[in-house]
Design a protein around this motif. Sequence first.
Motif, PDB file in Angstrom:
ATOM      1  N   ALA A 175      -1.242   2.550  -4.435  1.00  0.00           N
ATOM      2  CA  ALA A 175      -1.363   2.669  -2.985  1.00  0.00           C
ATOM      3  C   ALA A 175      -1.410   1.295  -2.317  1.00  0.00           C
ATOM      4  O   ALA A 175      -1.049   1.159  -1.145  1.00  0.00           O
ATOM      5  N   ASP A 176      -1.850   0.283  -3.032  1.00  0.00           N
ATOM      6  CA  ASP A 176      -2.013  -1.059  -2.455  1.00  0.00           C
ATOM      7  C   ASP A 176      -1.190  -2.120  -3.164  1.00  0.00           C
ATOM      8  O   ASP A 176      -1.266  -3.297  -2.804  1.00  0.00           O
ATOM      9  N   MET A 177      -0.414  -1.734  -4.154  1.00  0.00           N
ATOM     10  CA  MET A 177       0.253  -2.710  -4.995  1.00  0.00           C
ATOM     11  C   MET A 177       1.620  -2.192  -5.428  1.00  0.00           C
ATOM     12  O   MET A 177       1.801  -0.994  -5.646  1.00  0.00           O
ATOM     13  N   ASP A 178       2.583  -3.107  -5.522  1.00  0.00           N
ATOM     14  CA  ASP A 178       3.893  -2.783  -6.087  1.00  0.00           C
ATOM     15  C   ASP A 178       4.009  -3.446  -7.454  1.00  0.00           C
ATOM     16  O   ASP A 178       3.639  -4.611  -7.615  1.00  0.00           O
ATOM     17  N   VAL A 193      -9.898  -7.741  -9.752  1.00  0.00           N
ATOM     18  CA  VAL A 193      -8.516  -8.178  -9.525  1.00  0.00           C
ATOM     19  C   VAL A 193      -7.858  -7.312  -8.461  1.00  0.00           C
ATOM     20  O   VAL A 193      -7.219  -7.816  -7.520  1.00  0.00           O
ATOM     21  N   VAL A 194      -7.995  -6.002  -8.588  1.00  0.00           N
ATOM     22  CA  VAL A 194      -7.371  -5.085  -7.630  1.00  0.00           C
ATOM     23  C   VAL A 194      -7.913  -5.329  -6.225  1.00  0.00           C
ATOM     24  O   VAL A 194      -7.156  -5.327  -5.240  1.00  0.00           O
ATOM     25  N   GLU A 195      -9.208  -5.542  -6.100  1.00  0.00           N
ATOM     26  CA  GLU A 195      -9.801  -5.821  -4.781  1.00  0.00           C
ATOM     27  C   GLU A 195      -9.246  -7.121  -4.211  1.00  0.00           C
ATOM     28  O   GLU A 195      -9.005  -7.221  -2.998  1.00  0.00           O
ATOM     29  N   ALA A 196      -9.031  -8.118  -5.055  1.00  0.00           N
ATOM     30  CA  ALA A 196      -8.480  -9.388  -4.596  1.00  0.00           C
ATOM     31  C   ALA A 196      -7.035  -9.229  -4.123  1.00  0.00           C
ATOM     32  O   ALA A 196      -6.623  -9.853  -3.133  1.00  0.00           O
ATOM     33  N   VAL A 197      -6.260  -8.399  -4.814  1.00  0.00           N
ATOM     34  CA  VAL A 197      -4.884  -8.114  -4.388  1.00  0.00           C
ATOM     35  C   VAL A 197      -4.893  -7.442  -3.022  1.00  0.00           C
ATOM     36  O   VAL A 197      -4.150  -7.821  -2.107  1.00  0.00           O
ATOM     37  N   GLY A 229       1.908  -7.197 -10.764  1.00  0.00           N
ATOM     38  CA  GLY A 229       1.799  -6.524  -9.480  1.00  0.00           C
ATOM     39  C   GLY A 229       1.668  -7.510  -8.340  1.00  0.00           C
ATOM     40  O   GLY A 229       1.162  -8.628  -8.516  1.00  0.00           O
ATOM     41  N   VAL A 230       2.141  -7.100  -7.166  1.00  0.00           N
ATOM     42  CA  VAL A 230       2.017  -7.917  -5.954  1.00  0.00           C
ATOM     43  C   VAL A 230       1.476  -7.033  -4.835  1.00  0.00           C
ATOM     44  O   VAL A 230       1.579  -5.798  -4.900  1.00  0.00           O
ATOM     45  N   PRO A 231       0.881  -7.631  -3.798  1.00  0.00           N
ATOM     46  CA  PRO A 231       0.408  -6.821  -2.676  1.00  0.00           C
ATOM     47  C   PRO A 231       1.525  -5.967  -2.087  1.00  0.00           C
ATOM     48  O   PRO A 231       2.689  -6.380  -2.046  1.00  0.00           O
ATOM     49  N   LYS A 232       1.180  -4.782  -1.659  1.00  0.00           N
ATOM     50  CA  LYS A 232       2.146  -3.833  -1.110  1.00  0.00           C
ATOM     51  C   LYS A 232       2.965  -4.474   0.011  1.00  0.00           C
ATOM     52  O   LYS A 232       2.430  -5.188   0.863  1.00  0.00           O
ATOM     53  N   GLY A 233       4.262  -4.231  -0.020  1.00  0.00           N
ATOM     54  CA  GLY A 233       5.137  -4.699   1.047  1.00  0.00           C
ATOM     55  C   GLY A 233       5.847  -6.008   0.774  1.00  0.00           C
ATOM     56  O   GLY A 233       6.732  -6.397   1.539  1.00  0.00           O
TER      57      GLY A 233
END
Length: 276
Positions: free
Chosen positions: A121-124, A99-103, A231-235
């Motif tokens: 670091a990659d997710m909000d 899941v984290v890799e897909a995000v 969680g959503v992708p960073k930014g």
Amino acid sequence: MEHTVTVYRRSVLAAGALMLGGCAAIGSSIGPSANARAARTELSPTGRLRAAINFGNPILATRGSGGEPQGVSVDLAREAARRLDLPVELVQFNSAGSVVEAVKAGRVDMAFVAIDPVRGADMDYTAPYVIIEGAYLVRNASPLRRNEEVDRTGTRVVVGRGSAYDLFLTRELKAATLVRASTSPAVTDMFLAQDLDVAAGVRQQLEADARRVGGVRLLPGRFMVIEQAMGVPKGRTAAQVWLSAYIEEMKRSGFVAEALRRHAIEGAAVAPPRTS
């Protein structure tokens, strides 16, 4: 005359109050709708809301008798899509690491994951909506009796690769050795097949495994508390802000508690309201 002036002043004040109240109402209606539009755009770059569903954590999601996804994360994803007037695509995974890799790769727009600083670091994140426990499983004959006894030289602990338990124990264990299974549901079988010392994971998963295989027991208590959040992708700031308000409403309204009850989930608690 004085009476007339007084009445006039009261009328002006009342009209002013109504005008201010109307402005406030308009402002509050514009704010959420504008934010929802921005969140909708960030959450649907493909025209649909792609929600990651992780079957590696039975607290969050399982497969129904026909193989269809079900669980609290599925309910939350569908309700969020309904409120944003978006079609939902439930993208299915068997491990949190996937899941984290897909995000990170932008293959999904929203995920249900445990809060962890490495993933941050990659997710909000939103605030957590559910709190669950991480537990240890050992053989009945094991000399280990307490969680604190696990971190010793020579002890081999198996954990699902990329799971919250993997990330946490990677930081916390100083002497014991971590061994990683491909997914969290595969942990107990690997623990038995390779004659390892300890299996680590979701308490409910390990309890189910203990009933299935026999000859094993859980250590009392827990070695960590896991906070499950959206969680959503960073930014994607608008998406994170909208989902944060959404998840607080879902906790406050009883939606999360009812979903846990409906799916017969025990041992998980609704997270407390966000305080800041």
